[in-house]
Design an enzyme around this catalytic site. Structure first.
Site, PDB file in Angstrom:
ATOM      1  CD  GLU A 231     -17.884  13.371 -44.733  1.00 17.75           C
ATOM      2  OE1 GLU A 231     -16.921  13.465 -43.957  1.00 17.75           O
ATOM      3  OE2 GLU A 231     -19.055  13.277 -44.329  1.00 17.75           O
TER       4      GLU A 231
ATOM      5  CB  VAL B  96     -42.477  20.085 -29.929  1.00 20.94           C
ATOM      6  CG1 VAL B  96     -42.736  21.483 -29.391  1.00 20.94           C
ATOM      7  CG2 VAL B  96     -42.089  19.133 -28.802  1.00 20.94           C
TER       8      VAL B  96
ATOM      9  N   GLY C  49     -35.880  17.164 -28.216  1.00 20.81           N
ATOM     10  CA  GLY C  49     -34.847  16.772 -29.164  1.00 20.81           C
ATOM     11  C   GLY C  49     -33.879  15.777 -28.564  1.00 20.81           C
TER      12      GLY C  49
ATOM     13  CG  PHE D  84     -24.892  14.872 -31.835  1.00 23.53           C
ATOM     14  CD1 PHE D  84     -24.222  13.743 -31.393  1.00 23.53           C
ATOM     15  CD2 PHE D  84     -25.023  15.062 -33.200  1.00 23.53           C
ATOM     16  CE1 PHE D  84     -23.702  12.826 -32.288  1.00 23.53           C
ATOM     17  CE2 PHE D  84     -24.505  14.155 -34.108  1.00 23.53           C
ATOM     18  CZ  PHE D  84     -23.842  13.034 -33.647  1.00 23.53           C
ATOM     19  N   GLY D  85     -27.340  17.329 -28.888  1.00 23.43           N
ATOM     20  CA  GLY D  85     -27.461  18.291 -27.790  1.00 23.43           C
ATOM     21  C   GLY D  85     -28.342  17.759 -26.676  1.00 23.43           C
TER      22      GLY D  85
HETATM   23  C1  LIG Z   1     -25.529  14.667 -43.410  1.00 25.69           C
HETATM   24  C2  LIG Z   1     -24.919  15.357 -42.209  1.00 25.69           C
HETATM   25  C3  LIG Z   1     -23.585  15.134 -41.920  1.00 25.69           C
HETATM   26  C4  LIG Z   1     -23.001  15.748 -40.812  1.00 25.69           C
HETATM   27  N1  LIG Z   1     -21.691  15.494 -40.531  1.00 25.69           N
HETATM   28  C5  LIG Z   1     -21.144  16.015 -39.411  1.00 25.69           C
HETATM   29  C6  LIG Z   1     -19.801  15.684 -39.044  1.00 25.69           C
HETATM   30  O1  LIG Z   1     -19.108  14.962 -39.771  1.00 25.69           O
HETATM   31  N2  LIG Z   1     -19.328  16.204 -37.892  1.00 25.69           N
HETATM   32  C7  LIG Z   1     -20.082  17.004 -37.088  1.00 25.69           C
HETATM   33  O2  LIG Z   1     -19.616  17.431 -36.026  1.00 25.69           O
HETATM   34  N3  LIG Z   1     -21.331  17.348 -37.407  1.00 25.69           N
HETATM   35  C8  LIG Z   1     -21.882  16.864 -38.550  1.00 25.69           C
HETATM   36  N4  LIG Z   1     -23.173  17.195 -38.881  1.00 25.69           N
HETATM   37  C9  LIG Z   1     -23.894  18.174 -38.063  1.00 25.69           C
HETATM   38  C10 LIG Z   1     -24.424  17.555 -36.786  1.00 25.69           C
HETATM   39  O3  LIG Z   1     -25.080  16.349 -37.051  1.00 25.69           O
HETATM   40  C11 LIG Z   1     -25.347  18.556 -36.131  1.00 25.69           C
HETATM   41  O4  LIG Z   1     -24.636  19.732 -35.891  1.00 25.69           O
HETATM   42  C12 LIG Z   1     -25.898  18.025 -34.830  1.00 25.69           C
HETATM   43  O5  LIG Z   1     -26.679  16.878 -35.065  1.00 25.69           O
HETATM   44  C13 LIG Z   1     -26.729  19.076 -34.136  1.00 25.69           C
HETATM   45  O6  LIG Z   1     -27.212  18.547 -32.944  1.00 25.69           O
HETATM   46  P1  LIG Z   1     -28.609  19.038 -32.352  1.00 25.69           P
HETATM   47  O7  LIG Z   1     -28.779  18.342 -31.062  1.00 25.69           O
HETATM   48  O8  LIG Z   1     -28.660  20.518 -32.378  1.00 25.69           O
HETATM   49  O9  LIG Z   1     -29.696  18.560 -33.414  1.00 25.69           O
HETATM   50  P2  LIG Z   1     -29.968  17.107 -33.980  1.00 25.69           P
HETATM   51  O10 LIG Z   1     -28.882  16.170 -33.674  1.00 25.69           O
HETATM   52  O11 LIG Z   1     -30.385  17.309 -35.378  1.00 25.69           O
HETATM   53  O12 LIG Z   1     -31.218  16.638 -33.114  1.00 25.69           O
HETATM   54  C14 LIG Z   1     -32.451  17.285 -33.206  1.00 25.69           C
HETATM   55  C15 LIG Z   1     -33.506  16.349 -32.664  1.00 25.69           C
HETATM   56  O13 LIG Z   1     -34.702  17.082 -32.483  1.00 25.69           O
HETATM   57  C16 LIG Z   1     -35.787  16.339 -32.959  1.00 25.69           C
HETATM   58  N5  LIG Z   1     -36.844  17.282 -33.350  1.00 25.69           N
HETATM   59  C17 LIG Z   1     -36.767  18.241 -34.297  1.00 25.69           C
HETATM   60  N6  LIG Z   1     -37.926  18.914 -34.366  1.00 25.69           N
HETATM   61  C18 LIG Z   1     -38.745  18.368 -33.442  1.00 25.69           C
HETATM   62  C19 LIG Z   1     -40.097  18.627 -33.041  1.00 25.69           C
HETATM   63  N7  LIG Z   1     -40.836  19.581 -33.617  1.00 25.69           N
HETATM   64  N8  LIG Z   1     -40.635  17.877 -32.067  1.00 25.69           N
HETATM   65  C20 LIG Z   1     -39.902  16.895 -31.478  1.00 25.69           C
HETATM   66  N9  LIG Z   1     -38.622  16.597 -31.821  1.00 25.69           N
HETATM   67  C21 LIG Z   1     -38.060  17.340 -32.786  1.00 25.69           C
HETATM   68  C22 LIG Z   1     -35.222  15.564 -34.127  1.00 25.69           C
HETATM   69  O14 LIG Z   1     -36.002  14.418 -34.416  1.00 25.69           O
HETATM   70  C23 LIG Z   1     -33.833  15.226 -33.641  1.00 25.69           C
HETATM   71  O15 LIG Z   1     -33.787  13.992 -32.973  1.00 25.69           O
HETATM   72  C24 LIG Z   1     -23.775  16.603 -39.986  1.00 25.69           C
HETATM   73  C25 LIG Z   1     -25.124  16.814 -40.278  1.00 25.69           C
HETATM   74  C26 LIG Z   1     -25.700  16.193 -41.384  1.00 25.69           C
HETATM   75  C27 LIG Z   1     -27.150  16.427 -41.684  1.00 25.69           C
END
Ligand SMILES: Cc1cc2nc3c(=O)[nH]c(=O)nc-3n(C[C@H](O)[C@H](O)[C@H](O)COP(=O)(O)OP(=O)(O)OC[C@H]3O[C@@H](n4cnc5c(N)ncnc54)[C@H](O)[C@@H]3O)c2cc1C
Length: 449
Positions: free
Chosen positions: A174, A82, A14, A17-18
């Protein structure tokens, strides 16, 4: 271990952000790091709604992952989906069949839409999670106006100019603010038969208030601001059906050709891959240090896990929580690699909540500082510009927002998908725009008043 260099292998799934925060924190670690993502780009999801509503283009909120890690020779970027994890063999399995071995693993695979057991609603009410979702939504919104311009049946035209958003969390709010401004400010002079400013934007929420992550008085401000813009806010209204003609809620059917889902999320299948315990939203229940129970070398974080703060509150599913989680997991791995086995619980620090309504109002709640109105909007804008990647994007987006703020003009209005524009082609250009062909709709009249 990395066979050639005898370095530990850290695999991160992934590049959201994380995952990227973990990569950043691992800088300088003597390890072979592999970052796997099914997409080739990192996406700034908080601004997705601006792509969907024509303020920004896709490349302004997404960056190629390879480019983001190209200065880090120890990081290998792989584009692959994955599909499983072999815990015994300690390998990650890709859809292509490739097996990627690991010593330490970080899962940061995020979440997807959830339709509360009604997956059949998805084709009629798509959600917003990816760039593809955003560009498809943009096409659908713009095509609705184009079809309405050609439509001669008043009822069908009314359905085309009714935009329904289900869920009044930050994304729903929004989107509602941006769509009503698209209709009332940006498109209002562009059509000859319809009056785009008469479009209805209906925000339906099952709960008693919008933006429940904010204090009730801030929610009340947001609701007022939405209504002032012209959004119809329907609270305490659980949607009971979504179909090709519209939505059912509160005993009524609202006809609409454009329905957007902003109501729920479900974690990625990480818990299934691991055979780990999960909550109802499919999120992995992790240990205090974000490791997966029974697997001290496997960590999970961000939207794909459920975790609690030291005070026992749930860690929210927001970008900053994922970033903090990513950094923490990386620190634990660094400590373990240096032989340190002390407990390292994750201490989440909530910095605040922000949301915007249209081009000139926002809500900011940092706990020590609460702002609304245009001051809030400027703080919201600056905060987002700060978190974007790259100087060019920051300058471009700042100028773009300033332009929209001053003029209401949104430039990213291209329809690029094949979209059905079928409607009765009986509009006479000679008379188009001269007669009031607007549907005799009481709610439209109410909006106009
Ligand atoms: C429309 C929208 C608006 C938002 N607005 C805000 C905001 O204003 N402020 C805020 O703080 N948060 C906001 N969020 C929430 C924030 O974006 C998420 O909390 C954050 O992105 C989570 O980070 P993450 O790393 O857990 O997952 P993500 O950032 O979603 O990253 C997950 C990654 O894993 C990859 N992935 C997934 N499954 C697989 C797989 N099977 N194999 C390989 N790769 C995979 C994806 O392609 C992606 O790149 C918003 C979310 C959305 C959808």
């Amino acid at each position: 271990m990395d066979a050639q260099a005898h370095r530990p292998r850290i695999v991160i799934i992934g590049g959201g952000f994380g995952g990227l925060a973990a990569i950043g924190e691992l800088k300088g670690t003597d390890a072979a790091i592999t970052l796997i993502d099914k997409r080739n780009h990192h996406l700034f999801q908080p601004l997705l709604y601006q792509v969907a509503t024509t303020s920004l283009g896709p490349s302004e909120i997404a960056w190629p992952i390879r480019q983001l890690v190209h200065k880090r020779p120890e990081v290998t970027s792989l584009m692959g989906k994955v599909v499983g994890i072999d815990l015994a063999a300690t390998t990650v399995r890709l859809e292509s069949g490739a097996e990627i071995p690991f010593d330490y693993l970080i899962l940061a695979t995020g979440a997807q839409h959830a339709y509360f057991g009604h997956d059949e609603w998805e084709p009629f009410a798509p959600g917003l999670k990816t760039l593809e979702d955003a560009t498809a939504m943009r096409g659908k919104l713009l095509v609705a106006f184009e079809r309405a311009e050609l439509e001669t049946d008043p009822e069908a035209r009314r359905a085309l100019l009714t935009f329904v958003i289900i869920g009044a969390g930050p994304t729903g709010v929004e989107l509602a603010g941006a769509i009503i401004e698209l209709a009332r400010l940006t498109l209002k002079r562009d059509f000859r038969t319809i009056h785009p400013e008469d479009a209805r934007v209906v925000l339906i929420e099952a709960g008693p208030r919008v933006l429940t992550n904010f204090k009730p008085e801030m929610s009340a401000y947001a609701e007022r601001a939405l209504r002032e813009l012209g959004v119809e806010v329907e609270l305490n209204s659980a949607v009971t059906a979504v179909h090709a003609d519209g939505v059912n809620y509160g005993g009524t059917t609202l006809k609409s050709e454009t329905i957007i889902w902003a109501a729920g999320v479900l974690a990625s299948p990480a818990a299934k891959w691991l055979g780990a315990e999960a909550d109802r939203a499919g999120r992995v229940k992790v240990n205090a240090d974000l490791s997966v129970p029974g697997h001290p070398k496997i960590f999970a974080l961000g939207d794909t896990v459920t975790a609690t703060t030291v005070g026992g509150k749930p860690v929210p599913g927001i970008g900053d929580a994922a970033k903090q989680g990513g950094r923490h997991a990386a620190r634990v791995i660094k400590a373990r690699l240096s032989g340190d086995t002390t407990d390292m619980p994750f201490h989440y620090r909530h910095l605040g909540d922000i949301a915007t309504i249209g081009r000139s109002r926002a809500l900011i709640d940092f706990g020590w500082l609460r702002l609304t109105g245009w001051v809030g909007w400027w703080v919201w804008g600056l905060a987002h510009i700060y978190f974007l990647i790259g100087l060019k994007n920051r300058i471009f987006i700042a100028l773009n927002w300033l332009w929209i703020y001053l003029t209401g003009y949104r430039s990213a209005r291209l329809i690029t998908q094949d979209s059905p524009t079928s409607a009765s082609p009986s509009v006479d250009p000679a008379t188009a725009g001269t007669a009031d062909r607007r549907p005799p709709d009481s709610k439209v009249a109410r909006l106009r008043a």
